[in-house]
Design a protein around this motif. Structure first.
Motif, PDB file in Angstrom:
ATOM      1  N   GLY A 256       0.252  -4.348  -0.638  1.00 53.85           N
ATOM      2  CA  GLY A 256       0.542  -3.927  -2.004  1.00 53.85           C
ATOM      3  C   GLY A 256       1.411  -2.711  -2.051  1.00 53.85           C
ATOM      4  O   GLY A 256       1.008  -1.632  -1.616  1.00 53.85           O
TER       5      GLY A 256
ATOM      6  N   GLY B 204       1.871  -0.200  -3.993  1.00 57.35           N
ATOM      7  CA  GLY B 204       1.210   0.366  -5.161  1.00 57.35           C
ATOM      8  C   GLY B 204      -0.093  -0.352  -5.390  1.00 57.35           C
ATOM      9  O   GLY B 204      -0.626  -0.978  -4.489  1.00 57.35           O
ATOM     10  N   PRO B 205      -0.638  -0.305  -6.580  1.00 56.20           N
ATOM     11  CA  PRO B 205      -1.929  -0.919  -6.836  1.00 56.20           C
ATOM     12  C   PRO B 205      -1.878  -2.435  -6.951  1.00 56.20           C
ATOM     13  O   PRO B 205      -2.913  -3.082  -7.041  1.00 56.20           O
ATOM     14  N   GLU B 206      -0.712  -3.006  -6.957  1.00 65.98           N
ATOM     15  CA  GLU B 206      -0.602  -4.454  -7.104  1.00 65.98           C
ATOM     16  C   GLU B 206      -0.645  -5.117  -5.738  1.00 65.98           C
ATOM     17  O   GLU B 206       0.023  -4.689  -4.806  1.00 65.98           O
ATOM     18  N   ALA B 207      -1.436  -6.161  -5.596  1.00 62.80           N
ATOM     19  CA  ALA B 207      -1.593  -6.840  -4.312  1.00 62.80           C
ATOM     20  C   ALA B 207      -0.810  -8.138  -4.285  1.00 62.80           C
ATOM     21  O   ALA B 207      -0.751  -8.865  -5.273  1.00 62.80           O
TER      22      ALA B 207
END
Lengths: 114, 113
Positions: free
Chosen positions: B97, B99-102
């Motif tokens: 990810g 950032g917080p997105e996977a």
């Protein structure tokens, strides 16, 4: 600890009908929220995400979701489903920026009937 | 978003042998990768966090000696299931990810016979 609840294990919808999949979360701060879709034997594809700002978020394939802080919910909607939407849908909550660890709900299996 | 490639997509092994699963981040340098396990018709359970250049962080109840994780570079993490048994049969998925997105790999279906 963070947690996600998807109350509906299995939903059946007629093709062309509207859809709403429910998701409730528990998190101590402002959450990052996600909806993923999984076809059988496949990985997960991100449908949409909420980080901040407008509480109604648009995603791919005509899906949208609304973040309601007062209800701790992030329900997924689609106005008219297609047979290709049949899949497993997972809601997930994540932590702070830089910590991508996600907690998933148990999933909702969507069946589309002609 | 990040493109994640997982290999193999399916593997069948004999009980007692070891199996290695690779997770590659093709267009993103990932200092952290995540390994999940999914039982049939169930959700994803985080097994461990793979940290580049250091030891992995395992979730409670996951056997470190059973599931060996190596994150030797910014684009590759491997999960080795050692001395596999039929109860290890499952679907294993990695994620990275920016950032917080996977972003997830396509998963590996492990069957131990």
């Amino acid at each position: 600890a963070q947690s996600v609840t998807q109350p509906d294990i299995h939903i059946t919808v007629s093709e062309g009908a509207s859809l709403e999949l429910r998701c409730n979360y528990s998190y101590g701060a402002t959450p990052y929220l996600f909806w993923y879709v999984q076809s059988p034997g496949q990985g997960l594809q991100l449908l949409l995400k909420y980080f901040s700002g407008d509480t109604l978020v648009q995603g791919i394939k005509g899906f949208e979701a609304e973040f309601k802080r007062s209800q701790s919910s992030f329900n997924l909607r689609k106005p008219s489903v297609h047979w290709s939407d049949a899949a497993e849908y997972f809601c997930a909550v994540g932590g702070n920026f830089g910590n991508e660890k996600l907690t998933f709900g148990t999933g909702t299996r969507l069946t589309i009937i002609p | 978003g990040a493109v994640v490639s997982q290999h193999p997509s399916r593997v069948i092994c004999k009980s007692g042998t070891s199996v290695k699963i690779e997770c590659r981040s093709l267009d993103f340098q990932a200092t952290t990768m995540f390994w999940y396990r999914q039982f049939p018709k169930q959700s994803l359970m985080l097994m461990a966090t793979s940290n580049e250049g250091s030891k992995a962080t395992y979730e409670q109840g996951v056997e470190k000696d059973k599931f060996l994780i190596n994150h030797a570079s910014l684009t590759l993490s491997t999960l080795t299931v050692t001395s596999a048994h039929p109860e290890d049969s499952s679907f294993y998925i990695c994620s990275v990810g920016p950032g917080p997105e996977a972003f997830f790999g396509q998963g590996t279906r492990l069957t131990v016979v």
